[in-house]
Design an enzyme around this catalytic site. Structure first.
Site, PDB file in Angstrom:
ATOM      1  N   ASP A   1       8.211   5.035  -0.170  1.00 47.72           N
ATOM      2  CA  ASP A   1       8.709   6.283   0.424  1.00 47.72           C
ATOM      3  C   ASP A   1       8.159   6.552   1.820  1.00 47.72           C
ATOM      4  O   ASP A   1       8.302   7.654   2.356  1.00 47.72           O
ATOM      5  CB  ASP A   1       8.378   7.470  -0.481  1.00 47.72           C
ATOM      6  CG  ASP A   1       6.885   7.620  -0.755  1.00 47.72           C
ATOM      7  OD1 ASP A   1       6.080   6.890  -0.126  1.00 47.72           O
ATOM      8  OD2 ASP A   1       6.511   8.457  -1.597  1.00 47.72           O
TER       9      ASP A   1
ATOM     10  N   HIS B   1       0.824  -1.212   0.000  1.00 50.75           N
ATOM     11  CA  HIS B   1       0.000   0.000   0.000  1.00 50.75           C
ATOM     12  C   HIS B   1       0.858   1.262   0.000  1.00 50.75           C
ATOM     13  O   HIS B   1       0.419   2.306  -0.469  1.00 50.75           O
ATOM     14  CB  HIS B   1      -0.955  -0.008   1.197  1.00 50.75           C
ATOM     15  CG  HIS B   1      -2.161  -0.865   1.002  1.00 50.75           C
ATOM     16  ND1 HIS B   1      -3.448  -0.394   1.150  1.00 50.75           N
ATOM     17  CD2 HIS B   1      -2.284  -2.170   0.651  1.00 50.75           C
ATOM     18  CE1 HIS B   1      -4.311  -1.374   0.903  1.00 50.75           C
ATOM     19  NE2 HIS B   1      -3.620  -2.467   0.610  1.00 50.75           N
TER      20      HIS B   1
ATOM     21  N   SER C   1       5.292   7.131   2.822  1.00 48.12           N
ATOM     22  CA  SER C   1       4.203   8.113   2.908  1.00 48.12           C
ATOM     23  C   SER C   1       2.988   7.534   3.616  1.00 48.12           C
ATOM     24  O   SER C   1       2.191   8.274   4.200  1.00 48.12           O
ATOM     25  CB  SER C   1       3.828   8.609   1.509  1.00 48.12           C
ATOM     26  OG  SER C   1       3.550   7.516   0.652  1.00 48.12           O
TER      27      SER C   1
ATOM     28  N   THR D   1      -3.080 -23.213   4.420  1.00 46.12           N
ATOM     29  CA  THR D   1      -1.816 -22.901   5.117  1.00 46.12           C
ATOM     30  C   THR D   1      -1.709 -21.384   5.307  1.00 46.12           C
ATOM     31  O   THR D   1      -0.845 -20.746   4.717  1.00 46.12           O
ATOM     32  CB  THR D   1      -0.596 -23.426   4.326  1.00 46.12           C
ATOM     33  OG1 THR D   1      -0.595 -22.836   3.006  1.00 46.12           O
ATOM     34  CG2 THR D   1      -0.627 -24.941   4.201  1.00 46.12           C
TER      35      THR D   1
END
Length: 332
Positions: free
Chosen positions: A71, A63, A73, A251
């Protein structure tokens, strides 16, 4: 005068390449020699205490990196004047354990080497370590990123795939991030660990044309018994927003190729998951990774290395935050 103009044009065209970050696996070897040891220790302690940390951190990584590169953010907290990325609708379900892990690592590193290690490098390094810790491949990451000076909720929409998007739309989102179809299918294999909230797939398992949620309804491509069990599990999801199901029913805590095997037999939880097993552009890769875990691991590691090094911030458009959730010039 004409030659001067040409020189200026050349400089402008080549500037992005001249300013590319000088990433290296040994970036902190002199400035913070205990960087890797400290990071791994904090990661290990956190994963033992909260086993869902690996999946949560991997999701946090994606994300962050899908929106303008890796970066950090996503880590910036909103203020009364500015709503940051982490409060965008699609990011509100990101797990607290993942944010807590990055804070713990940053705190430990600031005590050893203040103002040296960026939050973006911490997130990349933590993700690498956690994937390996839960059985996944070794990812050869490099360091030297700087942290973004911008985190804006409005920059998120359209850069992260949603479960109900068409395959054309999802492919275009990954292409915008510099990733081809093969790399996309390999990276989506990260769904081999973790869980999804019922609200993310409720529209798929409940017949929208029936008021009876127990109706005998089976979505396209989904195993009928699996669909029935999910309806039982999520029967009260509108009353309990935390109700969830494992992405990989067999799993869920192990990083392996079971995710792809599940798709072949109709056990894809999200609509977008099952779609990659049906689409002619993506199905060959699903079949390849289901049959060969080594091929999946190699493809996943290579795609992660490439993905983590794109659109990296430098000293020109970033810095090293003292706190991962605040800009350095934050006045409070």
């Amino acid at each position: 005068m004409k030659s001067f103009g040409l020189r200026c044009l050349f400089i402008l065209l080549t500037l992005p390449y001249l300013l590319q970050a000088d990433l290296s696996p040994d970036y902190y070897s002199k400035t913070c020699p205990e960087f890797d040891q400290t990071l791994v220790q904090v990661v290990t302690d956190k994963q033992i205490a909260a086993p869902t940390t690996a999946a949560g951190t991997l999701r946090l990584f994606f994300h962050d990196c899908m929106v303008d590169g890796c970066d950090a953010s996503i880590l910036v907290a909103s203020t009364p004047r500015k709503t940051s990325e982490r409060d965008a609708d699609i990011n509100r379900s990101l797990p607290g354990d993942a944010f807590d892990l990055i804070t713990r690592i940053k705190t430990a590193l600031e005590l050893k080497c203040p103002n040296v290690v960026s939050c973006s490098d911490i997130l990349v390094g933590a993700t690498r370590s956690l994937v390996k810790m839960v059985g996944g491949p070794r990812i050869n990451v490099k360091y030297g990123r700087k942290d973004s000076l911008i985190s804006d909720m409005d920059r998120v929409e359209g850069k992260l795939a949603r479960p109900n998007m068409t395959m054309d739309h999802i492919i275009s989102i990954f292409e915008s991030a510099g990733l081809n179809v093969q790399e996309m299918v390999a990276l989506v294999g990260s769904h081999t660990i973790g869980f999804s909230h019922c609200k993310e797939f409720a529209s798929r398992i409940f017949n929208s044309n029936s008021a009876d949620h127990s109706a005998d309804f089976c979505p396209e491509g989904m195993n009928a018994k699996y669909a029935a069990e999910l309806r039982k599990l999520c029967a009260n999801y509108t009353k309990d927003a935390e109700m969830s199901a494992f992405n990989d029913v067999f799993t869920p805590g192990k990083f392996d190729n079971m995710y792809y095997k599940n798709l072949q037999h109709g056990y894809g939880l999200l609509e977008s998951d099952q779609a990659i097993a049906l689409d002619n552009r993506t199905r060959p890769f699903v079949d390849r990774y289901a049959a060969n875990e080594t091929a999946f691991f190699d493809a996943f590691a290579t795609a992660m290395e490439k993905f983590s090094e794109q659109r990296v911030k430098t000293e020109v458009d970033g810095d090293v935050r003292r706190r991962c959730d605040q800009y350095n010039d934050y006045k409070g």
